[in-house]
Design an enzyme around this catalytic site. Structure first.
Site, PDB file in Angstrom:
ATOM      1  N   GLN A 196       1.193  -1.038  -0.072  1.00 29.26           N
ATOM      2  CA  GLN A 196      -0.183  -0.025   0.396  1.00 29.26           C
ATOM      3  C   GLN A 196       1.011   0.823   0.260  1.00 29.26           C
ATOM      4  O   GLN A 196       0.446   2.074  -0.680  1.00 29.26           O
ATOM      5  CB  GLN A 196      -1.233  -0.068   0.838  1.00 29.26           C
ATOM      6  CG  GLN A 196      -2.171  -0.594   0.622  1.00 29.26           C
ATOM      7  CD  GLN A 196      -3.179  -0.035   2.052  1.00 29.26           C
ATOM      8  OE1 GLN A 196      -2.671   0.010   2.778  1.00 29.26           O
ATOM      9  NE2 GLN A 196      -4.309  -0.827   1.907  1.00 29.26           N
ATOM     10  N   ASP A 242       1.655   2.023  -3.315  1.00 34.07           N
ATOM     11  CA  ASP A 242       0.290   2.983  -4.341  1.00 34.07           C
ATOM     12  C   ASP A 242       0.525   4.301  -4.696  1.00 34.07           C
ATOM     13  O   ASP A 242      -0.226   4.469  -4.615  1.00 34.07           O
ATOM     14  CB  ASP A 242      -0.680   1.772  -3.771  1.00 34.07           C
ATOM     15  CG  ASP A 242      -1.733   1.378  -4.899  1.00 34.07           C
ATOM     16  OD1 ASP A 242      -1.523   2.215  -5.510  1.00 34.07           O
ATOM     17  OD2 ASP A 242      -2.409   1.023  -4.672  1.00 34.07           O
ATOM     18  N   SER A 262      -2.618   5.163  -6.204  1.00 34.21           N
ATOM     19  CA  SER A 262      -3.658   5.928  -5.591  1.00 34.21           C
ATOM     20  C   SER A 262      -3.297   6.656  -4.750  1.00 34.21           C
ATOM     21  O   SER A 262      -3.704   7.481  -5.011  1.00 34.21           O
ATOM     22  CB  SER A 262      -3.895   4.850  -4.513  1.00 34.21           C
ATOM     23  OG  SER A 262      -4.444   3.526  -4.446  1.00 34.21           O
TER      24      SER A 262
END
Ligand code: NAD
Length: 416
Positions: free
Chosen positions: A161, A164, A167
């Site tokens: 995450q 990322d 995102s």
């Protein structure tokens, strides 16, 4: 393991002094080599983002990278060359030579063919390469012997995450889309009760509620608008409602979710049905923000020219999916178009409007990516077969395009 070439770790010979110096030499020989890393800002001045901030430069230095920063790149985000040198980076004036002399490069936007030509064989490049839309670039990187870590291909796992980049940038794009639309609308967003009468809240429709769409909803709700949203993934309803927006009731039959949480592509019949069911909502909206994407494909056209014409003059449509083809039929990349009095905005660089924060989070994604992908002891790229993140993100390696989906887009002669 893949050895990083061209390192600067060669130590001066110190023959004949024996003892402690021999020991120093032995320890130094065991020390992994320092590697050179250059951060290349986008050639298009419309994109103000950078890959390394002074803060991330410090973090990269502590992880053994010697940093080269092109002159004045910090000005794009309100930073100075001095801030980078204080963080231990070296400012360079000749970007081409810096690419040739570096073991690694970071890219906010894909490199040009000329820039790929400046990379040495064995060079490692990380960043956005738009692999599904520019498979020929992947082929050039492979032909050049470059190992390319594509942010678009970083697996969407919990551990990845912090790496990322899709995102982190999508979130800021969603925010910027709403702020841009609010600035163009000749109407306030919140409800206001004044002695001179009550101002009704603006109606905002958000189509596509992934990372960008959810941030667009949150921003519009904070500004006091009445927000309705829609996504083909049934799981999106709860997230939309938790932000204080209404989930539009649109029946398309079976839609579902693909691997990695991405949407499945709708059939032409489902898309047609979606358009006709959305038309009334569009007509009632003061602002529409579209963010609908299908991973690896052109964005679906959801809002037609007729649907835009059905809106009240003075309304605003921001197509945040314009870089991958656009969700709005009459959108023009990089332009604001008047369609029967409705302003249709096709800014492919929404994140550039908040370039400082977009760069800060992107730079942090790069630090996490490098921290994960390189062995801290040997400072070599981890084995792509053994490591899920390296294996997923590594678009090209040892002369081949590794990702079969992208290799499949390249013809036998190396073209589409
Ligand atoms: P995306 O940018 O690929 O697409 C944006 C949205 O458009 C998606 O929500 C998609 O369902 C929607 N869409 C596609 N076709 C549509 C259509 N015809 N009409 C309406 N909407 C349409 O998606 P994204 O922002 O990258 O996120 C997709 C999902 O992945 C989300 O659920 C997100 O929360 C999840 N995600 C998970 C992780 C993780 O686990 N590490 C990281 C990021 C995102």
């Amino acid at each position: 393991m893949f050895r990083v070439p061209g390192s600067l770790g060669a130590l001066a010979s110190d023959r004949g002094r024996g003892g402690a110096m021999d020991q120093d030499r032995a320890e130094a020989a065991a020390e992994p080599a320092v590697r050179k890393l250059v951060a290349i800002p986008p050639e298009d001045q419309g994109d103000r983002r950078v890959a390394v901030t002074p803060d991330s430069a410090k973090a990269l230095r502590t992880h053994g990278w010697e940093l080269l920063i092109p002159l004045s790149s910090g000005e794009r985000i309100g930073e100075t060359d001095e801030a980078y040198t204080q963080a231990g980076a070296q400012i360079v004036t000749d970007t081409s030579s810096a690419i040739s002399a570096s073991d690694m490069s970071l890219w906010v936007a894909p490199p040009s063919e000329a820039q790929v030509g400046q990379m040495a064989s064995g060079h490692i490049a990380a960043g956005f390469f738009e692999p599904f839309f520019r498979p020929e670039l992947a082929q050039s990187l492979a032909d050049r012997g470059v190992s390319a870590l594509a942010l678009e291909l970083v697996p969407r796992t919990t551990i990845a995450q912090s790496m990322d980049g899709l995102s982190s940038q999508a979130s800021l794009a969603g925010y910027a889309a709403v702020v841009l639309a609010a600035g163009r609308l000749a109407k306030a967003l919140p409800m206001m009760s004044t002695p001179a009468g009550t101002i009704k809240p603006a109606r905002v429709l958000v189509v596509g509620t992934g990372v960008a769409g959810l941030q667009a909803i949150a921003t519009a709700v904070r500004l006091g608008a009445r927000v309705t949203a829609y996504d083909v993934r049934p799981t999106a309803k709860e997230q939309v409602e938790s932000l204080g927006a209404k989930f539009a009731k649109i029946d398309l039959g079976q839609t579902g979710e693909a691997q990695g949480g991405y949407a499945k592509e709708l059939t032409p019949e489902q898309l047609e049905s979606q358009r006709s069911q959305l038309a009334k909502l569009c007509a009632e909206s003061d602002i529409i923000v579209t963010t609908a994407q299908v991973f690896g494909r052109r964005a679906p056209v959801i809002v037609t020219t007729d649907m835009v014409r059905g809106m009240r003059p003075g309304s605003v449509v921001v197509d945040a999916a314009v870089a991958t083809g656009g969700n709005v039929e009459p959108v023009v990349v990089g332009q604001e178009t008047d369609v029967s009095g409705v302003c249709v905005i096709g800014d492919p660089y929404l994140t550039s409007r908040v370039a400082r924060d977009a760069s800060m989070v992107l730079a942090s994604n790069f630090v996490s990516l490098l921290r994960h992908c390189f062995d801290p002891q040997t400072r070599e790229l981890r084995d792509p077969v053994a490591d899920e993140i390296v294996g997923g993100a590594l678009l090209t390696h040892r002369g081949v395009v590794r990702d079969q989906r992208i290799a499949g887009l390249i013809g036998p002669g190396g073209t589409r």
